[in-house]
Design a protein around this motif. Structure first.
Motif, short mmCIF file in Angstrom:
data_model
loop_
_atom_site.label_atom_id
_atom_site.label_comp_id
_atom_site.label_asym_id
_atom_site.label_seq_id
_atom_site.Cartn_x
_atom_site.Cartn_y
_atom_site.Cartn_z
N THR A 1 -6.76 -2.68 -1.98
CA THR A 1 -6.72 -2.06 -0.86
C THR A 1 -6.74 -3.02 0.10
OG1 THR A 1 -9.03 -1.97 -1.10
CG2 THR A 1 -8.08 0.11 -1.34
N PRO B 1 -1.27 5.89 -2.28
CA PRO B 1 -0.43 6.13 -1.74
C PRO B 1 -0.15 5.54 -0.27
CG PRO B 1 -2.56 7.11 -2.02
CD PRO B 1 -2.32 6.39 -2.81
N HIS B 2 -0.52 4.63 -0.31
CA HIS B 2 -0.10 3.46 1.07
C HIS B 2 0.33 2.54 0.46
CE1 HIS B 2 -2.86 7.11 3.18
NE2 HIS B 2 -3.28 7.02 1.85
N ALA B 3 0.88 2.40 -0.41
CA ALA B 3 1.35 0.70 -0.38
C ALA B 3 2.87 0.85 -0.50
CB ALA B 3 0.88 0.30 -2.35
N SER B 4 3.07 -0.09 -0.50
CA SER B 4 4.79 0.08 -0.52
C SER B 4 5.03 -0.49 -1.40
CB SER B 4 5.40 -0.64 1.16
OG SER B 4 5.28 -0.46 2.16
N LYS C 1 -2.97 -6.56 4.95
CA LYS C 1 -1.68 -6.94 4.32
C LYS C 1 -1.65 -7.49 3.67
CE LYS C 1 2.34 -8.28 6.25
NZ LYS C 1 3.24 -7.59 6.48
N ASP D 1 4.23 -2.96 6.94
CA ASP D 1 2.75 -3.24 7.43
C ASP D 1 1.66 -3.11 5.59
OD1 ASP D 1 2.96 -4.18 9.89
OD2 ASP D 1 3.17 -1.86 10.51
N GLY D 2 -0.07 -3.63 6.23
CA GLY D 2 -0.35 -2.90 4.61
C GLY D 2 0.08 -3.74 3.63
#
Length: 574
Positions: A32, A60-63, A35, A119-120
């Motif tokens: 978490t 779930p929010h990672a590429s 970037k 992003d992230g």
């Protein structure tokens, strides 16, 4: 009576932390925040689907980027390495590929540009993750032992970038041995100082993990003390029953023909961090700390290769090994790209009145005639007349037979052999296999054309009796101690000594890493002369390693046996 330890461990005291299970690992990893790029570099054979389902699904929010998707496809890779693979079922040619050669540059540039726009957090995982992201913010290395890889091959797993799930295990092993593992080990060595976390993926769905700093310290610690490798056992068409009883193996198995307990290229080490055990390939130790382990002189001669091998061959209640020969140095260099060959010896650990060894040709043998009969037997419906061509000698417990390359040989029935040899362990040219098929029902491969190029008919009855059978010579002897030179032949670079003692023996390393085995007696300890390491316990039949930097050490009889014997192998310094 003390028992053979099937899962020897090395206790690591000075470490920060260690974790087991995906839940704990997920809570530790920096999945978490701002970037960043996380790379999970995977040794070929790591279960990517398991990583996806157990580790990456929680992001779930990672590429997510699977590096394998950006390598060449299976057909292209196989075509590219065809000269390494050859058409042979067993033998290939040692490759010098690096992993980046299998990622097309245009596709690599596209995915790198795409990642730069994410992003992230981005997680890149798979074999070649660090080809895509050479300087990630966090580097996790997912490792796997070669024995576990082989078990996965047998259960239907494909090689890396290969559509070969149904291919026989020998061909899968060949692709791993000559191509995948060489390429992956090159990358692993380069990444070693950069690893932030080491992930052990040997047990499905039960990973363990340590920090990179603790991993590096642990491998160095291995070289500062005597240690054992984690053995593994395998069945064979000629396999026996002795190891089942002596080593407490699964009694339901039909047989055990092989025990690999002293092959750093194949075995592993178990590192205990409190309640957490991390198992890694033992070749990692050789690659990262070769001077500390091997010694300066052995390293100067062999580089990052461990040149000594111990293993067991059990034919008690079984049958003969295959009739075979090993290649000359120039042949293995020219045909297979190996640097040295597979000279060996048979130390007889157990025998009865039926036990024999086939060794060398008989005096006056015509090589062309013998090879013609071998080829005739290969076609079937003809038994090779071994009694016409090959010597057969009775053997007894504690005999020792040298087998330099070029010598036809074969272990007989009802025998337990401790095989002491030079490391390139797959280069056995089978000449005659007594008409058998393998455990998979497929005829066992023979290599008569290769063998014929390497059979030395000057290694005949007269020469063998003079040169290869029990070359024992007493070096020193007192009331309760005897040190003997037991081989190997002068053409081989390994020397072996046997130490008989009632109470203790003082042993020199001879400027070489030592590999040893307790061949008689219940239990000994290996002790430091200056308290550099704690006493190390060894049971009957266990192979153990003493790093070269331990110049001198003491062996102490701790069991009920009045006299014990240890066989020691080291590299002769020229």
């Amino acid at each position: 009576m003390p028992t053979y330890d099937l899962k020897p461990e090395i206790s690591i005291k000075d470490y920060q932390d260690a974790w087991n299970g995906y839940e704990k690992i997920k809570s530790i990893l920096p999945f978490t925040g701002e970037k960043k790029v996380i790379a999970i570099e995977c040794y070929p054979g790591v279960d990517l689907e398991e990583l996806e389902n157990q580790l990456l699904e929680a992001l779930p929010h990672a590429s997510l980027v699977c590096s394998d998707d950006y390598a060449y496809d299976a057909e292209t890779v196989t075509k590219k390495i065809q000269r390494t693979l050859t058409d042979d079922r067993v033998f290939g040619v040692m490759s010098h590929y690096t992993l980046d050669e299998f990622f097309p540059k245009a596709e690599l540039k596209k995915i790198q540009q795409k990642i730069a726009r994410f992003d992230g957090m981005t997680v890149i995982y798979g074999t070649g993750a660090t080809i895509i992201a050479s300087t990630p913010d966090v580097l996790i290395y997912a490792d796997l032992t070669r024995w576990e890889i082989q078990c996965r091959f047998r259960s239907g797993r494909s090689n890396w970038k290969a559509d070969n799930a149904s291919e026989d295990a020998l061909r899968k092993f060949k692709r791993g041995y000559f191509f995948e593992w060489r390429m992956a080990d090159r990358l692993k060595q380069n990444l070693f100082p950069k690893i932030d976390y080491l992930l052990d993926t040997n047990i499905p769905n039960e990973p363990t993990m340590i920090s990179g700093a603790d991993y590096r310290k642990a491998l160095k610690h291995v070289t500062e003390q005597p240690f054992r490798l984690v053995p593994y056992f395998d069945a064979s068409v000629w396999g026996g029953q002795w190891m089942k009883e002596k080593f407490n193996l699964d009694p339901e198995k039909e047989n055990y023909g092989w025990a690999f307990d002293g092959v750093p290229e194949e075995n592993s080490v178990r590192l205990r961090f409190g309640e957490v055990v991390v198992e890694v390939p033992s070749i990692n130790v050789v690659h990262q700390f070769p001077v500390e382990l091997l010694g300066e002189k052995v390293h100067a001669r062999f580089g990052k290769e461990f040149p000594i091998r111990f293993d067991y061959l059990d034919t008690v209640g079984g049958g003969n090994l295959s009739m075979q020969v090993h290649p000359y140095v120039e042949y293995i260099q020219d045909k297979f790209g190996m640097t040295f060959t597979q000279n060996e010896s048979y130390y007889i650990l157990e025998a009865n009145e039926n036990s024999t060894i086939y060794l060398g040709v008989k005096d006056g043998v015509d090589k062309d005639e013998m090879v013609a009969d071998l080829k005739k037997a290969e076609q079937g419906d003809y038994r090779f007349p071994d009694e016409k061509y090959i010597n057969c000698f009775p053997v007894k417990k504690h005999d020792h037979y040298s087998i330099p390359s070029g010598t036809i040989h074969c272990g007989g029935p009802d025998t337990v052999v401790l095989e002491i040899s030079q490391t390139p362990y797959i280069f056995t040219f089978k000449l005659w296999d007594w008409g058998r098929v393998g455990l998979d029902g497929v005829p066992r491969p023979v290599h008569i054309d290769h063998g014929a190029e390497n059979i030395n008919v000057d290694y005949n009855t007269t020469w063998v009796k003079e040169q290869l059978i029990n070359p024992f010579r007493t070096i020193q002897e007192t009331t309760n101690y005897k040190e003997e030179h037991t081989g190997l032949h002068e053409l081989e670079f390994i020397e072996t000594r046997r130490h008989w003692f009632e109470t203790e023996a003082l042993v020199q390393s001879h400027d070489s890493v030592n590999m040893l085995n307790l061949v008689e007696g219940e239990e000994i300890t290996v002790e430091s002369l200056d308290n550099r390491f704690k006493p190390f316990t060894v049971h009957y039949g266990e192979t153990f390693i003493v790093p070269e930097q331990i110049k001198e050490y003491r062996l102490v009889n701790q069991g009920n046996s009045k006299e014990v014997a240890v066989i020691q192998a080291f590299v002769k310094v020229l």
